[in-house]
Design a protein around this motif. Sequence first.
Motif, mmCIF file in Angstrom:
data_model
loop_
_atom_site.group_PDB
_atom_site.id
_atom_site.type_symbol
_atom_site.label_atom_id
_atom_site.label_comp_id
_atom_site.label_asym_id
_atom_site.label_seq_id
_atom_site.Cartn_x
_atom_site.Cartn_y
_atom_site.Cartn_z
ATOM 1 N N GLU A 129 3.591 47.858 30.050
ATOM 2 C CA GLU A 129 2.300 47.248 31.003
ATOM 3 C C GLU A 129 1.236 47.978 30.846
ATOM 4 N N GLY A 130 1.152 49.368 30.287
ATOM 5 C CA GLY A 130 0.170 50.213 30.002
ATOM 6 C C GLY A 130 -0.539 49.543 28.760
ATOM 7 N N ILE A 131 -0.020 49.224 27.860
ATOM 8 C CA ILE A 131 -0.512 48.842 26.494
ATOM 9 C C ILE A 131 -0.968 47.498 26.630
ATOM 10 N N ALA A 132 -0.415 46.892 27.724
ATOM 11 C CA ALA A 132 -0.720 45.168 27.974
ATOM 12 C C ALA A 132 -2.186 45.505 28.710
ATOM 13 N N ASN A 133 -2.343 46.326 29.579
ATOM 14 C CA ASN A 133 -3.428 46.495 30.277
ATOM 15 C C ASN A 133 -4.726 46.839 29.242
ATOM 16 N N TYR A 134 -4.469 47.796 28.370
ATOM 17 C CA TYR A 134 -5.374 48.029 27.179
ATOM 18 C C TYR A 134 -5.924 46.966 26.517
ATOM 19 N N PHE A 135 -4.988 45.528 26.190
ATOM 20 C CA PHE A 135 -5.439 44.904 25.431
ATOM 21 C C PHE A 135 -5.980 43.825 26.154
ATOM 22 N N ARG A 136 -5.872 43.625 27.459
ATOM 23 C CA ARG A 136 -6.412 43.046 28.641
ATOM 24 C C ARG A 136 -7.912 43.201 28.722
ATOM 25 N N VAL A 137 -8.095 44.619 28.849
ATOM 26 C CA VAL A 137 -9.334 44.995 28.934
ATOM 27 C C VAL A 137 -10.347 44.641 27.530
ATOM 28 N N GLN A 138 -9.659 44.877 26.645
ATOM 29 C CA GLN A 138 -10.276 44.745 25.493
ATOM 30 C C GLN A 138 -10.607 42.895 25.063
ATOM 31 N N SER A 139 -9.899 42.133 25.843
ATOM 32 C CA SER A 139 -10.035 40.958 25.791
ATOM 33 C C SER A 139 -11.411 40.448 26.750
ATOM 34 N N LYS A 140 -11.345 41.177 27.668
ATOM 35 C CA LYS A 140 -12.220 40.987 28.641
ATOM 36 C C LYS A 140 -13.997 41.495 28.078
ATOM 37 N N GLU A 141 -13.879 42.422 27.366
ATOM 38 C CA GLU A 141 -15.051 43.015 26.616
ATOM 39 C C GLU A 141 -15.575 41.945 25.601
ATOM 40 N N GLU A 162 -0.679 56.326 28.963
ATOM 41 C CA GLU A 162 -2.063 56.622 28.680
ATOM 42 C C GLU A 162 -3.114 55.303 28.521
ATOM 43 N N LEU A 163 -2.534 54.370 27.816
ATOM 44 C CA LEU A 163 -3.245 53.339 27.541
ATOM 45 C C LEU A 163 -3.558 52.447 29.242
ATOM 46 N N GLY A 164 -2.547 52.627 29.960
ATOM 47 C CA GLY A 164 -2.622 51.955 31.424
ATOM 48 C C GLY A 164 -3.778 52.516 32.241
ATOM 49 N N GLN A 165 -4.325 53.792 31.829
ATOM 50 C CA GLN A 165 -5.593 54.152 32.376
ATOM 51 C C GLN A 165 -6.916 53.464 32.210
ATOM 52 N N ARG A 166 -6.802 52.792 30.964
ATOM 53 C CA ARG A 166 -8.111 52.010 30.585
ATOM 54 C C ARG A 166 -8.718 50.999 31.738
ATOM 55 N N VAL A 167 -9.807 51.034 32.154
ATOM 56 C CA VAL A 167 -10.530 50.241 33.089
ATOM 57 C C VAL A 167 -11.642 49.282 32.371
ATOM 58 N N PHE A 168 -11.830 48.144 32.847
ATOM 59 C CA PHE A 168 -12.893 47.278 32.403
ATOM 60 C C PHE A 168 -13.946 47.781 32.927
ATOM 61 N N ASN A 169 -14.903 48.223 32.108
ATOM 62 C CA ASN A 169 -16.154 48.582 32.599
ATOM 63 C C ASN A 169 -17.600 47.615 31.928
ATOM 64 N N PRO A 170 -17.683 46.793 32.793
ATOM 65 C CA PRO A 170 -18.787 45.686 32.510
ATOM 66 C C PRO A 170 -19.993 46.320 32.133
#
Length: 169
Positions: free
Chosen positions: A37-49, A157-165
């Motif tokens: 889920e952490g790596i999944a989160n990383y790519f989800r944030v990347q997608s939003k960027e 670690e990758l689960g820590q990434r948050v989307f920052n518009p």
Amino acid sequence: MITSKIASLLNEQIAKEQYAAQYYLAMSAWFTSRDLEGIANYFRVQSKEELMHADKMFDYLADVGGEIKILAISQPPNEFIDALDVFEKALEHEKSVTRSIFNIVKAANDEGDFATTSFLQWFINEQVEEESSASLLVSKIKMVRDNPSALYLFDQELGQRVFNPAAEA
Ligand SMILES: [Fe+2]
Ligand SMILES: [Fe+2]
């Protein structure tokens, strides 16, 4: 005033950024279905960027009076060999985006369209960051992929990434 040639290159780039968003979302789904889920989160944030990158170009075209056209985007791959394959494809994809941005900068330069070259400076810097972080992650996944406890920590670690518009503005 933007020429129709540069406007159409930017319209194509909007679609490429949107394609990148879809591609990263497919990568996120791949990790989600494997309980990383952490790596999944990383790519989800990347997608939003990536969607914000598309919006940024949309807004620029509007500012300079270029015609905005929303183009079709194709389906991204959903199948990957393993986690390393995903990270390698993410890096490859960023390199192709960099080449694409450089092409527009070159075309804008040739036309003396300094407004567009100035606008794209942000993207040039962004691509340096993108390639650097994608390349770092390829190295890291190689270190941890055969060690479940290390992979667990990497996922955390990758689960820590948050989307920052704001960082994309
Ligand atoms: Fe992007
Ligand atoms: Fe990117």
